[in-house]
Design a protein around this motif. Structure first.
Motif, PDB file in Angstrom:
ATOM      1  N   GLU A 182       0.982  -0.995   0.073  1.00  0.00           N
ATOM      2  CA  GLU A 182       0.423   0.146  -0.186  1.00  0.00           C
ATOM      3  C   GLU A 182       0.658   1.904   0.031  1.00  0.00           C
ATOM      4  OE1 GLU A 182      -4.380  -1.426   1.861  1.00  0.00           O
ATOM      5  OE2 GLU A 182      -2.635  -0.424   2.825  1.00  0.00           O
ATOM      6  N   VAL A 183       0.582   2.535  -0.293  1.00  0.00           N
ATOM      7  CA  VAL A 183       0.846   3.759  -0.659  1.00  0.00           C
ATOM      8  C   VAL A 183       0.243   4.448   0.945  1.00  0.00           C
ATOM      9  CG1 VAL A 183       1.982   5.325  -2.641  1.00  0.00           C
ATOM     10  CG2 VAL A 183       1.460   3.171  -3.218  1.00  0.00           C
ATOM     11  N   LEU A 184       1.107   5.085   1.210  1.00  0.00           N
ATOM     12  CA  LEU A 184       1.023   6.670   1.367  1.00  0.00           C
ATOM     13  C   LEU A 184       1.044   8.161   0.855  1.00  0.00           C
ATOM     14  CD1 LEU A 184       2.143   4.848   4.197  1.00  0.00           C
ATOM     15  CD2 LEU A 184       2.501   7.194   5.396  1.00  0.00           C
ATOM     16  N   THR A 185       0.100   8.948  -0.395  1.00  0.00           N
ATOM     17  CA  THR A 185      -0.573   9.783  -0.197  1.00  0.00           C
ATOM     18  C   THR A 185       0.355  10.983   0.316  1.00  0.00           C
ATOM     19  OG1 THR A 185      -1.247   8.561  -1.844  1.00  0.00           O
ATOM     20  CG2 THR A 185      -0.866  10.831  -2.551  1.00  0.00           C
ATOM     21  N   GLU A 186       0.998  11.678   0.126  1.00  0.00           N
ATOM     22  CA  GLU A 186       1.436  12.653   0.907  1.00  0.00           C
ATOM     23  C   GLU A 186       1.570  14.230   0.393  1.00  0.00           C
ATOM     24  OE1 GLU A 186       4.365  10.394   4.556  1.00  0.00           O
ATOM     25  OE2 GLU A 186       5.074  10.245   2.417  1.00  0.00           O
ATOM     26  N   SER A 187       0.425  14.565   0.218  1.00  0.00           N
ATOM     27  CA  SER A 187       0.528  15.385  -0.566  1.00  0.00           C
ATOM     28  C   SER A 187       0.680  16.710  -0.108  1.00  0.00           C
ATOM     29  CB  SER A 187      -0.402  15.892  -1.347  1.00  0.00           C
ATOM     30  OG  SER A 187      -1.768  15.199  -0.797  1.00  0.00           O
ATOM     31  N   ALA A 188       0.830  18.054  -0.478  1.00  0.00           N
ATOM     32  CA  ALA A 188       1.212  19.228   0.430  1.00  0.00           C
ATOM     33  C   ALA A 188       0.021  19.853   1.556  1.00  0.00           C
ATOM     34  CB  ALA A 188       1.086  20.094  -0.280  1.00  0.00           C
ATOM     35  N   ASP A 189      -0.846  19.087   1.502  1.00  0.00           N
ATOM     36  CA  ASP A 189      -2.240  19.482   2.101  1.00  0.00           C
ATOM     37  C   ASP A 189      -1.955  19.166   3.318  1.00  0.00           C
ATOM     38  OD1 ASP A 189      -2.810  17.033   0.917  1.00  0.00           O
ATOM     39  OD2 ASP A 189      -4.720  17.692   1.190  1.00  0.00           O
ATOM     40  N   VAL A 190      -1.438  17.524   3.874  1.00  0.00           N
ATOM     41  CA  VAL A 190      -1.163  16.594   4.907  1.00  0.00           C
ATOM     42  C   VAL A 190      -0.143  16.860   5.619  1.00  0.00           C
ATOM     43  CG1 VAL A 190       0.150  14.160   4.992  1.00  0.00           C
ATOM     44  CG2 VAL A 190      -1.764  14.208   2.580  1.00  0.00           C
ATOM     45  N   ASP A 191      -0.287  16.903   7.150  1.00  0.00           N
ATOM     46  CA  ASP A 191       0.278  16.771   8.883  1.00  0.00           C
ATOM     47  C   ASP A 191       0.085  15.904   9.313  1.00  0.00           C
ATOM     48  OD1 ASP A 191       0.955  19.175   7.960  1.00  0.00           O
ATOM     49  OD2 ASP A 191      -0.611  20.731   8.888  1.00  0.00           O
ATOM     50  N   HIS A 192       1.104  14.653   9.485  1.00  0.00           N
ATOM     51  CA  HIS A 192       0.003  13.813   9.927  1.00  0.00           C
ATOM     52  C   HIS A 192       1.465  13.323  10.879  1.00  0.00           C
ATOM     53  CE1 HIS A 192       2.651  11.152   6.172  1.00  0.00           C
ATOM     54  NE2 HIS A 192       3.253  12.289   6.777  1.00  0.00           N
ATOM     55  N   ASN A 193       1.572  12.400  11.647  1.00  0.00           N
ATOM     56  CA  ASN A 193       2.788  11.549  12.038  1.00  0.00           C
ATOM     57  C   ASN A 193       1.993  10.210  12.033  1.00  0.00           C
ATOM     58  OD1 ASN A 193       0.443  11.818  14.778  1.00  0.00           O
ATOM     59  ND2 ASN A 193       2.566  10.572  15.645  1.00  0.00           N
ATOM     60  N   ALA A 194       2.970   8.965  12.149  1.00  0.00           N
ATOM     61  CA  ALA A 194       2.874   7.326  12.316  1.00  0.00           C
ATOM     62  C   ALA A 194       3.451   6.735  13.221  1.00  0.00           C
ATOM     63  CB  ALA A 194       2.940   7.002  11.102  1.00  0.00           C
ATOM     64  N   ARG A 195       3.352   5.666  13.728  1.00  0.00           N
ATOM     65  CA  ARG A 195       3.243   4.568  14.673  1.00  0.00           C
ATOM     66  C   ARG A 195       3.909   3.103  14.713  1.00  0.00           C
ATOM     67  NH1 ARG A 195       4.462   5.445  19.690  1.00  0.00           N
ATOM     68  NH2 ARG A 195       2.542   7.048  20.029  1.00  0.00           N
ATOM     69  N   SER A 196       4.603   2.247  14.554  1.00  0.00           N
ATOM     70  CA  SER A 196       4.728   1.007  14.072  1.00  0.00           C
ATOM     71  C   SER A 196       3.799   0.225  14.697  1.00  0.00           C
ATOM     72  CB  SER A 196       6.471   0.280  14.116  1.00  0.00           C
ATOM     73  OG  SER A 196       6.195   0.391  15.234  1.00  0.00           O
ATOM     74  N   LEU A 197       2.838  -0.743  14.066  1.00  0.00           N
ATOM     75  CA  LEU A 197       1.888  -1.495  15.216  1.00  0.00           C
ATOM     76  C   LEU A 197       3.392  -2.635  15.831  1.00  0.00           C
ATOM     77  CD1 LEU A 197      -0.642  -2.509  12.795  1.00  0.00           C
ATOM     78  CD2 LEU A 197      -0.415  -0.844  14.738  1.00  0.00           C
TER      79      LEU A 197
END
Length: 194
Positions: free
Chosen positions: A98-113
């Motif tokens: 799967e792909v994370l699409t991170e366009s200019a309007d994206v603010d985020h963070n991520a965590r591994s399971l």
């Protein structure tokens, strides 16, 4: 000796160059995700470069909250699972393929399971090159304090040695994607005694 080498070399002919193939064979290309660069609000393409990175994160690891306003990206999950916390959207878990699409309007963070996994993904982004313009900022902080004892003291109510003024100033300079530095000065001044 020289004549015999020349004579031996003169009798050979060069093999014709083989032409590279022009048709695809055994290749399959599937578009997984995209976004229009013209709608990202970037007007400095001549100063940008494409970059691809391999990113790994240990089980329980975290990718800190960040913005893609100046760095749109596409990230492909190779191994493991990743939960994304995107501002304004529900959490989503990404799995291999799967792909994370991170366009200019994206603010985020991520965590591994949790679990005995190491997350592994490839991220391609459009970053400012090393020749981007110099960033310079100036900060100034000034505070006035009035440190006093709360109990009654017939002699004085001021706390000895407490600063009356606190100030600091700083210059920060450098490129957005390169080296940077800072120069800072702080001042503590006691109030006049009376």
């Amino acid at each position: 000796m020289v004549l015999s080498v020349l004579a031996a070399g003169g009798g050979t002919t060069a093999a014709p160059a083989q032409q590279p193939p022009t048709d695809n064979k055994g290749m399959k290309a599937v578009a997984l995700s995209d976004f229009p660069l013209g709608k990202q609000g970037l007007d400095d393409f001549t100063r940008r470069q494409m970059r691809i990175r391999q990113i790994t994160i240990e089980s329980g690891g975290v990718v800190g909250f960040h913005s893609h306003k100046l760095r749109p990206a596409l990230s492909y999950i190779v191994k493991g699972e990743l939960t994304e916390h995107r501002k304004g959207s529900p959490d989503r878990t990404y799995k291999p393929g799967e792909v994370l699409t991170e366009s200019a309007d994206v603010d985020h963070n991520a965590r591994s399971l949790s679990g005995p996994r190491v997350q592994d993904w490839r991220s391609t982004d459009l970053i400012l090159g090393r020749d981007s313009r110099l960033a310079l900022s100036f900060d100034l902080d000034v505070a006035y304090t009035r440190a006093r004892f709360t109990d009654f003291d017939p002699a004085r109510d001021r706390i000895p040695g407490a600063p009356g003024w606190v100030g600091s100033a700083a210059f920060t300079f450098g490129n957005e994607t390169g080296w940077f530095g800072a120069l800072k000065r702080s001042l503590f001044r006691s109030p006049a005694t009376y």
